[in-house]
Scaffold this motif. Structure first.
Motif, short mmCIF file in Angstrom:
data_model
loop_
_atom_site.label_atom_id
_atom_site.label_comp_id
_atom_site.label_asym_id
_atom_site.label_seq_id
_atom_site.Cartn_x
_atom_site.Cartn_y
_atom_site.Cartn_z
N PRO A 1 14.36 1.46 -0.95
CA PRO A 1 13.07 1.04 -0.38
C PRO A 1 11.90 1.93 -0.79
O PRO A 1 10.83 1.43 -1.15
CB PRO A 1 13.32 1.11 1.13
N THR A 2 12.12 3.24 -0.78
CA THR A 2 11.03 4.14 -1.16
C THR A 2 10.94 4.32 -2.67
O THR A 2 9.85 4.47 -3.22
CB THR A 2 11.19 5.51 -0.48
N ASN B 1 7.46 3.00 -7.35
CA ASN B 1 7.28 2.42 -8.69
C ASN B 1 6.41 1.16 -8.66
O ASN B 1 6.40 0.39 -9.62
CB ASN B 1 8.65 2.11 -9.30
N GLY B 2 5.70 0.96 -7.54
CA GLY B 2 4.71 -0.09 -7.50
C GLY B 2 5.21 -1.47 -7.15
O GLY B 2 4.54 -2.46 -7.43
N MET C 1 11.91 -9.28 -5.28
CA MET C 1 11.08 -8.10 -5.47
C MET C 1 9.78 -8.48 -6.17
O MET C 1 9.78 -9.23 -7.15
CB MET C 1 11.83 -7.04 -6.28
N MET C 2 8.67 -7.95 -5.67
CA MET C 2 7.34 -8.27 -6.18
C MET C 2 6.73 -7.03 -6.83
O MET C 2 6.64 -5.98 -6.20
CB MET C 2 6.44 -8.74 -5.03
N GLN C 3 6.31 -7.15 -8.07
CA GLN C 3 5.63 -6.05 -8.76
C GLN C 3 4.15 -6.13 -8.44
O GLN C 3 3.38 -6.79 -9.13
CB GLN C 3 5.88 -6.13 -10.26
N LEU D 1 3.50 0.79 0.13
CA LEU D 1 4.63 0.01 -0.37
C LEU D 1 5.95 0.50 0.23
O LEU D 1 6.83 -0.30 0.56
CB LEU D 1 4.68 0.07 -1.89
N SER D 2 6.08 1.80 0.39
CA SER D 2 7.29 2.35 1.00
C SER D 2 7.40 1.94 2.46
O SER D 2 8.49 1.59 2.94
CB SER D 2 7.31 3.88 0.87
#
Length: 239
Positions: A135-136, A141-142, A150-152, A197-198
């Motif tokens: 998760p972190t 890594n954005g 998973m979404m960049q 994000l984390s």
């Protein structure tokens, strides 16, 4: 003072992947020796000790580990020696090898796992607990975990996207910031982006585990499992 529980896995040796049967057996004997010594040590108040089932890819050694640790007696039992470079299917096989010999009344812990689909499949195989840096790490890594995969967030397509990472998410990041703003923070090197994000990813994992507990209690876990996999797209299948 609030009561707290400290879970301490015993000191073990994790064999590399791949590892021969002979070397794995020798390593397991050392882990079992340490397990007995660990059991004899004094504990802190509230401290729980978990035995770690090693055995690499060998069913007889996984069985041996589980049975011998049960004889010694621990508060819970962990499956170790996974997420060390083996293919995902080998990880599931390791769980399937060990699980039948783990006490039903004790917590079961899968070490170092994993992605959201791996958590769902772990629970489907009788696992109760997990630990993982994903998760972190993914947040740093954005990227963000969502129900669709998973979404960049650092991607250019989110430059003008002023919606939250997930509309129905109640985490601090989704309640207060848009994908466009978080992407901007990433591009200017602002550490707040990685924190947000984390926060979202940890919240996503906690929500996933809570929903699975609720589904188990409601007797609908298999439906939940199927619905999750139907919606979640792994990174390698995303366009």
């Amino acid at each position: 003072m609030p009561f707290s529980i400290l879970i301490s896995p015993l000191f073990d040796e994790c064999p590399p992947w791949p590892c021969t049967h002979s070397d794995t057996d020798k390593s397991l004997d050392l882990t079992l020796k340490w397990a007995q010594q660990c059991k004899e040590q004094p504990r802190a108040d509230g401290q729980l000790i978990f035995g770690i089932i090693q055995g690499s890819a060998y069913p007889d050694l996984r069985e041996k580990a589980a049975k011998e640790l049960h004889k010694i007696g621990f508060d819970g039992y962990a499956i170790g020696g996974v997420s060390v470079g083996e293919p995902e299917e080998e990880m599931y096989k390791a769980v399937d090898m060990a699980e039948p010999f783990m006490p039903k009344e004790s917590p079961r812990y899968l070490m170092g796992v994993g992605t959201p689909p791996q958590l769902v499949e772990g629970v489907a195989r009788g696992i109760d607990m997990f630990d993982c840096v994903l998760p972190t790490r993914v947040g740093r890594n954005g990227s963000a975990y969502t129900r669709n995969g998973m979404m960049q967030v650092k991607g250019a397509k989110f430059k003008q996207d002023f919606t939250p990472i997930e509309p129905d998410c109640t985490c601090y990041a989704c309640q207060n910031f848009s994908k466009a703003y978080i992407r901007h923070l990433i591009n200017v090197g602002e550490v707040l982006a990685l924190q947000l994000l984390s926060i979202h990813n940890v919240h996503f994992y906690l929500t996933l585990m809570r929903e699975m507990r609720e589904a188990i209690l409601a007797g609908t876990f298999q439906d939940y499992r199927q619905a999750f996999h139907a919606r979640y797209v792994p990174p390698q299948k995303q366009k």
